[in-house]
Write an enzyme that holds these catalytic residues in place. Structure first.
Site, PDB file in Angstrom:
ATOM      1  CD  GLU A  96      -2.529  -0.944   2.739  1.00 12.34           C
ATOM      2  OE1 GLU A  96      -2.808  -1.999   3.306  1.00 12.34           O
ATOM      3  OE2 GLU A  96      -2.777   0.179   3.204  1.00 12.34           O
ATOM      4  CB  CYS A 124       5.546  -5.733   9.586  1.00 11.81           C
ATOM      5  SG  CYS A 124       6.737  -5.049  10.778  1.00 11.81           S
ATOM      6  CB  CYS A 345       0.044   1.654   6.203  1.00 12.78           C
ATOM      7  SG  CYS A 345       0.205   2.753   4.808  1.00 12.78           S
TER       8      CYS A 345
HETATM    9 FE1  SF4 Z   1       5.498  -3.570  11.971  1.00 14.93          FE
HETATM   10 FE2  SF4 Z   1       3.104  -2.502  12.369  1.00 14.93          FE
HETATM   11 FE3  SF4 Z   1       4.795  -2.780  14.399  1.00 14.93          FE
HETATM   12 FE4  SF4 Z   1       5.326  -0.950  12.515  1.00 14.93          FE
HETATM   13  S1  SF4 Z   1       3.558  -0.948  13.924  1.00 14.93           S
HETATM   14  S2  SF4 Z   1       6.756  -2.444  13.425  1.00 14.93           S
HETATM   15  S3  SF4 Z   1       4.503  -2.017  10.717  1.00 14.93           S
HETATM   16  S4  SF4 Z   1       3.869  -4.465  13.219  1.00 14.93           S
END
Ligand code: SF4
Ligand code: SAH
Length: 357
Positions: A96, A124, A345
């Site tokens: 995205e 992630c 996101c």
């Molecule tokens: Fe990963 Fe979401 Fe944590 Fe950022 S907030 S480190 S994108 S899991």
């Protein structure tokens, strides 16, 4: 970096690398600059379009380098609100990118800031409990060209000129350090996109060693740290990364960043009901911000389908902000309109992958 195709993505390549390549081929050095001018000033979409290059060279480049144009799968939002783009990459991965057009509500009257929020990974690995990107796990790093392509594609699709970029999309940018730095180099370079480093912000969940590594780099990129908790007890509960780099270590790394860059950093704090929205947390947060002379950016949590976390009531948000202000910290709360589209996101991708299953 291994690429999904045998060809090196052309938007991952730097001037120095291209010059070296051309030298090996017995081509004059100025050809490298010509190619980059076609790519970034004229936004050529193929080597065939580079009409001042000899035909044999264009064919050679075509055999060695790839143009990977991400395919637009879905777009939400409209011209005067936040626009979200869901892209499919060459290997069918979904990412995205979000465009936030000039918004007086966000940036103040008269601002012409047009911000692009880019993804740095597919999924992630850090698994923050509240986050949609962490929910489906980690697939892979993006290569630098895939970060640059988000910029080029959104400018092309929207007709807007982006003048501010934030690494706040899917993924942990500092866990993809080399590709992130390479992308930043291309974004910043006069032969590339030409965006000032002060117009780029990287957000991290708190990778202390990488914050120090970035502090040692010459580029004046801005740093935002997703704190979301002012004590280890709270951070441990929602952010597994805190067990690896607890607050004391993280804040030391932030200190080093501020000192070496002579820069004020931003601390992000999403307000989650019953987790981190107490007045005690506000008081502790104020202390941290004053120690670092940092700005605090509070964001009411955006609920994610399938997760139990909630946004606190307006009254509770206000009480938290008042407690923060009493500490003398410089704190703002971001309450933009159109919360549905502005959803953080990772949420659009999650929604689409659920529809497909
Ligand atoms: Fe990963 Fe979401 Fe944590 Fe950022 S907030 S480190 S994108 S899991
Ligand atoms: N991995 C990096 C950058 C991507 S996330 C990081 O964690 O900082 C960008 C920001 O969005 C982070 O501050 C993250 O905590 C926040 N975020 C994630 N899910 C959210 C949600 N549902 N509502 C509001 N903010 C969210």
């Amino acid at each position: 970096m291994k690429y999904s195709s045998a060809k090196t993505p052309i938007h991952s390549v730097t001037l120095a690398e291209l010059q070296e390549r051309f030298q090996e081929m017995g081509q004059p050095a100025y050809r490298a600059k010509q190619v980059l001018e076609w790519l970034y000033a004229k936004r050529a979409g193929s080597f065939a379009a580079m009409s001042n290059l000899p035909a044999a060279l264009r064919e050679h480049l075509d055999a060695a380098f790839g143009f990977e144009v991400p395919e637009l799968v879905r777009k939400t939002g409209s011209e005067d609100t936040t626009q979200k783009f869901l892209f499919k990459l060459a290997d069918a991965s979904l990412i995205e990118t979000v465009l936030i057009p000039a918004s007086p509500a966000l940036y103040g009257e008269g601002s012409d800031r047009r911000t692009l929020c880019v993804s740095s990974q597919v999924g992630c690995a850090y698994g923050c409990k509240f986050c949609a990107s962490g929910l489906s796990g980690f697939s892979r790093h993006l290569h630098a060209g895939e970060i640059i392509d988000q910029f080029l594609r959104v400018e092309d699709l929207s007709g807007e000129r982006v003048n501010n970029i934030v690494f706040m999309g899917m993924g942990e940018p500092l866990a993809n350090f080399d590709n992130f730095l390479r992308a930043v180099t291309i974004l910043n370079a006069p032969w590339g996109i030409g965006l000032g480093a002060r117009h780029m912000t990287v957000s991290t969940s708190g990778l202390a060693p990488q914050i120090r590594a970035l502090a040692a780099q010459p580029l004046q990129i801005r740093l935002a740290v997703s704190l979301h908790g002012a004590t280890d007890a709270v951070r441990d509960q929602i952010m597994p990364v805190n067990r690896k780099y607890p607050l004391a270590e993280l804040l030391d790394a932030c200190d080093e960043y501020c000192r070496r860059k002579s820069q004020r950093i931003t601390l992000e704090f999403i307000l989650i009901e019953g987790i981190n929205d107490s007045l005690e947390q506000a008081a502790e947060m104020g202390k941290i911000a004053r120690r670092l002379e940092a700005k605090i950016n509070c964001i009411p949590y955006n609920p994610v389908e399938g997760l139990q976390w909630k946004r606190p009531s307006l009254r509770r948000q206000e009480a938290f902000m008042a407690a923060l202000e009493r500490t003398g910290a410089d704190a703002t709360i971001r309450r933009e309109k159109g919360g549905d589209i502005d959803a953080a996101c990772g949420q659009l991708r999650l929604q689409v992958s659920r529809e497909e299953n």
